[in-house]
Write an enzyme that holds these catalytic residues in place. Structure first.
Site, PDB file in Angstrom:
ATOM      1  N   SER A 157       0.838  -1.199   0.000  1.00 35.60           N
ATOM      2  CA  SER A 157       0.000   0.000   0.000  1.00 35.60           C
ATOM      3  C   SER A 157       0.870   1.244   0.000  1.00 35.60           C
ATOM      4  O   SER A 157       1.995   1.238   0.520  1.00 35.60           O
ATOM      5  CB  SER A 157      -0.848  -0.034   1.275  1.00 35.60           C
ATOM      6  N   TYR A 174      -1.417  -1.559  11.029  1.00 30.30           N
ATOM      7  CA  TYR A 174      -1.724  -1.989   9.654  1.00 30.30           C
ATOM      8  C   TYR A 174      -0.592  -1.571   8.705  1.00 30.30           C
ATOM      9  O   TYR A 174      -0.085  -2.376   7.923  1.00 30.30           O
ATOM     10  CB  TYR A 174      -3.059  -1.392   9.174  1.00 30.30           C
ATOM     11  N   LYS A 218       2.446  -3.836   6.324  1.00 24.34           N
ATOM     12  CA  LYS A 218       2.801  -3.743   4.899  1.00 24.34           C
ATOM     13  C   LYS A 218       4.309  -3.515   4.747  1.00 24.34           C
ATOM     14  O   LYS A 218       4.960  -4.113   3.894  1.00 24.34           O
ATOM     15  CB  LYS A 218       2.008  -2.629   4.216  1.00 24.34           C
TER      16      LYS A 218
HETATM   17  P1  NAD Z   1     -10.839  -6.989   1.541  1.00 26.57           P
HETATM   18  O1  NAD Z   1     -10.946  -6.977   3.018  1.00 26.57           O
HETATM   19  O2  NAD Z   1     -12.027  -6.676   0.734  1.00 26.57           O
HETATM   20  O3  NAD Z   1     -10.266  -8.407   1.055  1.00 26.57           O
HETATM   21  C1  NAD Z   1      -9.366  -9.157   1.823  1.00 26.57           C
HETATM   22  C2  NAD Z   1      -9.883 -10.567   1.885  1.00 26.57           C
HETATM   23  O4  NAD Z   1      -8.963 -11.356   2.643  1.00 26.57           O
HETATM   24  C3  NAD Z   1     -11.241 -10.669   2.588  1.00 26.57           C
HETATM   25  O5  NAD Z   1     -12.129 -11.382   1.766  1.00 26.57           O
HETATM   26  C4  NAD Z   1     -10.939 -11.436   3.880  1.00 26.57           C
HETATM   27  O6  NAD Z   1     -12.013 -12.264   4.258  1.00 26.57           O
HETATM   28  C5  NAD Z   1      -9.693 -12.220   3.481  1.00 26.57           C
HETATM   29  N1  NAD Z   1      -8.828 -12.567   4.605  1.00 26.57           N
HETATM   30  C6  NAD Z   1      -8.398 -11.774   5.613  1.00 26.57           C
HETATM   31  N2  NAD Z   1      -7.624 -12.482   6.455  1.00 26.57           N
HETATM   32  C7  NAD Z   1      -7.551 -13.752   5.963  1.00 26.57           C
HETATM   33  C8  NAD Z   1      -6.903 -14.936   6.381  1.00 26.57           C
HETATM   34  N3  NAD Z   1      -6.188 -14.985   7.510  1.00 26.57           N
HETATM   35  N4  NAD Z   1      -7.040 -16.052   5.633  1.00 26.57           N
HETATM   36  C9  NAD Z   1      -7.765 -16.039   4.504  1.00 26.57           C
HETATM   37  N5  NAD Z   1      -8.420 -14.949   4.061  1.00 26.57           N
HETATM   38  C10 NAD Z   1      -8.302 -13.802   4.778  1.00 26.57           C
HETATM   39  O7  NAD Z   1      -9.640  -6.009   1.164  1.00 26.57           O
HETATM   40  P2  NAD Z   1      -9.203  -5.458  -0.255  1.00 26.57           P
HETATM   41  O8  NAD Z   1      -9.563  -4.033  -0.329  1.00 26.57           O
HETATM   42  O9  NAD Z   1      -9.619  -6.388  -1.322  1.00 26.57           O
HETATM   43  O10 NAD Z   1      -7.628  -5.511  -0.072  1.00 26.57           O
HETATM   44  C11 NAD Z   1      -6.858  -6.598  -0.514  1.00 26.57           C
HETATM   45  C12 NAD Z   1      -5.412  -6.355  -0.153  1.00 26.57           C
HETATM   46  O11 NAD Z   1      -4.983  -5.117  -0.685  1.00 26.57           O
HETATM   47  C13 NAD Z   1      -5.156  -6.276   1.351  1.00 26.57           C
HETATM   48  O12 NAD Z   1      -3.909  -6.890   1.586  1.00 26.57           O
HETATM   49  C14 NAD Z   1      -5.070  -4.794   1.617  1.00 26.57           C
HETATM   50  O13 NAD Z   1      -4.284  -4.508   2.735  1.00 26.57           O
HETATM   51  C15 NAD Z   1      -4.422  -4.301   0.344  1.00 26.57           C
HETATM   52  N6  NAD Z   1      -4.705  -2.894   0.047  1.00 26.57           N
HETATM   53  C16 NAD Z   1      -5.988  -2.484  -0.117  1.00 26.57           C
HETATM   54  C17 NAD Z   1      -6.246  -1.141  -0.399  1.00 26.57           C
HETATM   55  C18 NAD Z   1      -7.665  -0.629  -0.566  1.00 26.57           C
HETATM   56  O14 NAD Z   1      -7.846   0.589  -0.585  1.00 26.57           O
HETATM   57  N7  NAD Z   1      -8.659  -1.462  -0.708  1.00 26.57           N
HETATM   58  C19 NAD Z   1      -5.183  -0.232  -0.517  1.00 26.57           C
HETATM   59  C20 NAD Z   1      -3.877  -0.703  -0.354  1.00 26.57           C
HETATM   60  C21 NAD Z   1      -3.644  -2.040  -0.083  1.00 26.57           C
HETATM   61  C1  UD1 Z   2      -7.016   4.032   3.807  1.00 19.87           C
HETATM   62  C2  UD1 Z   2      -5.958   3.707   4.805  1.00 19.87           C
HETATM   63  C3  UD1 Z   2      -4.806   3.036   4.103  1.00 19.87           C
HETATM   64  C4  UD1 Z   2      -5.293   1.752   3.473  1.00 19.87           C
HETATM   65  C5  UD1 Z   2      -6.469   2.045   2.561  1.00 19.87           C
HETATM   66  C6  UD1 Z   2      -7.132   0.737   2.186  1.00 19.87           C
HETATM   67  C7  UD1 Z   2      -6.158   5.331   6.614  1.00 19.87           C
HETATM   68  C8  UD1 Z   2      -5.516   6.468   7.305  1.00 19.87           C
HETATM   69  N1  UD1 Z   2      -5.544   4.915   5.497  1.00 19.87           N
HETATM   70  O1  UD1 Z   2      -6.448   4.908   2.820  1.00 19.87           O
HETATM   71  O2  UD1 Z   2      -3.772   2.747   4.999  1.00 19.87           O
HETATM   72  O3  UD1 Z   2      -4.272   1.134   2.716  1.00 19.87           O
HETATM   73  O4  UD1 Z   2      -7.463   2.839   3.217  1.00 19.87           O
HETATM   74  O5  UD1 Z   2      -7.918   0.238   3.180  1.00 19.87           O
HETATM   75  O6  UD1 Z   2      -7.171   4.827   7.061  1.00 19.87           O
HETATM   76  N2  UD1 Z   2     -12.599  10.260   3.896  1.00 19.87           N
HETATM   77  C9  UD1 Z   2     -13.589  11.088   4.371  1.00 19.87           C
HETATM   78  N3  UD1 Z   2     -14.732  10.526   4.871  1.00 19.87           N
HETATM   79  C10 UD1 Z   2     -14.915   9.172   4.908  1.00 19.87           C
HETATM   80  C11 UD1 Z   2     -13.900   8.325   4.416  1.00 19.87           C
HETATM   81  C12 UD1 Z   2     -12.746   8.908   3.930  1.00 19.87           C
HETATM   82  O7  UD1 Z   2     -13.459  12.302   4.352  1.00 19.87           O
HETATM   83  O8  UD1 Z   2     -15.980   8.723   5.386  1.00 19.87           O
HETATM   84  C13 UD1 Z   2     -11.372  10.861   3.335  1.00 19.87           C
HETATM   85  C14 UD1 Z   2     -10.107  10.474   4.087  1.00 19.87           C
HETATM   86  O9  UD1 Z   2      -9.839  11.396   5.094  1.00 19.87           O
HETATM   87  C15 UD1 Z   2      -9.068  10.487   2.973  1.00 19.87           C
HETATM   88  C16 UD1 Z   2      -9.862  10.169   1.700  1.00 19.87           C
HETATM   89  O10 UD1 Z   2     -11.229  10.379   2.014  1.00 19.87           O
HETATM   90  O11 UD1 Z   2      -8.574  11.784   2.836  1.00 19.87           O
HETATM   91  C17 UD1 Z   2      -9.669   8.732   1.258  1.00 19.87           C
HETATM   92  O12 UD1 Z   2      -9.918   7.898   2.391  1.00 19.87           O
HETATM   93  P1  UD1 Z   2      -9.924   6.306   2.284  1.00 19.87           P
HETATM   94  O13 UD1 Z   2     -10.798   5.879   1.180  1.00 19.87           O
HETATM   95  O14 UD1 Z   2     -10.215   5.787   3.648  1.00 19.87           O
HETATM   96  O15 UD1 Z   2      -8.438   5.953   1.853  1.00 19.87           O
HETATM   97  P2  UD1 Z   2      -7.057   6.321   2.572  1.00 19.87           P
HETATM   98  O16 UD1 Z   2      -7.228   7.001   3.847  1.00 19.87           O
HETATM   99  O17 UD1 Z   2      -6.224   7.029   1.563  1.00 19.87           O
END
Ligand code: NAD
Ligand code: UD1
Length: 344
Positions: free
Chosen positions: A127, A152, A156
């Site tokens: 991330s 968290y 990463k």
């Molecule tokens: P998500 O929570 O929708 O998907 C993660 C999945 O992993 C879920 O279905 C959950 O049930 C499963 N899971 C969690 N722990 C587990 C375990 N111990 N064994 C098996 N399954 C498990 O999240 P996402 O948004 O799809 O994110 C996927 C990956 O990308 C994560 O590693 C997250 O940290 C990373 N990531 C997400 C974002 C974002 O904004 N969505 C941003 C940066 C990084």
């Molecule tokens: C967040 C996490 C980041 C993680 C990613 C995926 C934090 C500080 N960061 O990223 O580590 O990898 O999600 O899960 O939580 N916002 C609002 N109102 C809301 C929600 C969000 O104003 O209800 C704003 C936030 O302040 C931010 C922007 O929208 O400025 C994006 O937020 P979000 O979608 O949560 O992503 P990140 O914070 O960038």
């Protein structure tokens, strides 16, 4: 027949979209998920989208060595791993650090112990949180990392380091960390999308739930940041473009001689929270009620990527705009709303 790829966390938001793109490119797929942050209904959605024979699902936990071993025994023909399974809530990680370290770091180690000697390429979802508030914008891969605000974020950073060290120690272990910026949007079919359990913590699903009337109003976390309109700036990227990056990454690992890579994945365009709200209002033709509330702890004011490394080295070419992504998120929200039986 295509190569068999394991996607951990495959029923989650990003995993489901990676699954759709891998299927389209002819791969066979095993999804592993413990359903801790997803619905089993997502599996049925994927089957509707891709067909009955398109994937195999294993309800297993990556932090359980017995379950991981059993999975690799059963699917001894796995040829690549895309590792997405993790807990991802910043706030929850502050309240429950041990479960985050156990799941995200312990789970990664368990998985790597099984994979590292098998000559199977490994893709890790990292991330942009690893950069914290970067000293340099746009953020390049060699921009220095900052100590994380949350457990968290540390999982990463530590995860990337574990992978780098494992690759250094084993020439045949090929790995790539993708540092996602802010994935948003949904599959063009509207059959899969971001499906939060309970109150969304991320911006776009919150906005779409306000749009559909499920939530009263959006809280914008702070409007006194040193940015154009005082709200935070992020780099939003369509989840389908992000999913494409995974397939390109995997194919690079199959064919390359080097064994360790790190890439930013973002559009490279910084957009404020308020601008996201007005873009959404435009594409959905719905007003979004919001109020300004206090800044969220740990939010960095500005983060957007320099993604030229992945564009040049992997020939990754994002196809979708931010407005395309917002419209697809809206279509998905409408789909969920009209299929009440699929709702939480
Ligand atoms: P998500 O929570 O929708 O998907 C993660 C999945 O992993 C879920 O279905 C959950 O049930 C499963 N899971 C969690 N722990 C587990 C375990 N111990 N064994 C098996 N399954 C498990 O999240 P996402 O948004 O799809 O994110 C996927 C990956 O990308 C994560 O590693 C997250 O940290 C990373 N990531 C997400 C974002 C974002 O904004 N969505 C941003 C940066 C990084
Ligand atoms: C967040 C996490 C980041 C993680 C990613 C995926 C934090 C500080 N960061 O990223 O580590 O990898 O999600 O899960 O939580 N916002 C609002 N109102 C809301 C929600 C969000 O104003 O209800 C704003 C936030 O302040 C931010 C922007 O929208 O400025 C994006 O937020 P979000 O979608 O949560 O992503 P990140 O914070 O960038």
């Amino acid at each position: 027949m295509g190569l068999k790829i394991l996607i951990t966390g495959g029923l989650g938001y990003i995993g489901a979209h990676v699954c759709a793109v891998l299927h389209q490119k002819g791969y066979r797929i095993v999804l592993m998920d413990n359903l801790s942050n997803s619905f089993l209904q997502m599996y049925h959605q994927l089957i509707t989208l891709l067909g009955e024979q398109s994937l195999e699902f294993e309800k297993k936990d990556i932090s359980r060595p017995d379950e991981v071993k059993e999975l690799f025994r059963k699917h001894s023909d796995i040829k690549g791993v895309i590792h997405l399974a993790a807990l991802k809530s910043v706030n929850q990680s502050i309240a429950q650090p041990l479960s985050y370290y156990h799941n995200n770091v312990g789970g990664l180690i368990t998985l790597l112990s099984e994979v590292k000697s098998k000559n199977i390429p490994f893709l890790f979802s990292s991330s942009c949180t690893v950069y914290g508030q970067a000293d340099q914008l746009p953020i390049k891969e060699n921009t220095s990392l900052k100590p994380s605000f949350s457990p968290y974020g540390f999982t990463k950073q530590v995860g990337e380091q574990i992978i780098k060290d494992t690759a250094k120690a084993n020439d045949s272990f090929k790995a790539m960390s993708l540092r996602y910026f802010n994935p948003i949007g949904a599959h063009p079919s509207s059959l899969i999308g971001e499906w939060p359990i309970g109150e969304p913590q991320n911006l776009v699903p919150y906005i779409t739930q306000v749009g559909i009337g499920k939530r009263k109003e959006l809280k914008i976390f702070g409007d006194t940041y040193d940015t154009t309109d005082g709200t935070c700036i992020r780099d939003y990227i369509h989840v389908m473009d992000l999913a494409e990056a995974h397939v390109l990454g995997l194919e690079t690992l199959f064919s390359s001689n080097s064994n360790h890579y790190v890439y930013n994945v973002g559009l490279g365009k910084g957009v404020s929270v308020k601008e996201m709200v007005s873009r959404f209002e435009k594409v959905s033709e719905r007003p979004i009620k919001y109020k300004i509330s206090k800044a969220r702890k740990g939010d960095v004011p500005i983060a957007y990527a320099d993604a030229s490394r992945i564009r040049h080295q992997l020939n990754w070419q994002p196809k979708y705009s931010i407005n395309d992504a917002l419209l697809s998120a809206w279509n998905w929200e409408k789909y969920l709303h009209s299929n009440n039986d699929h709702k939480e």
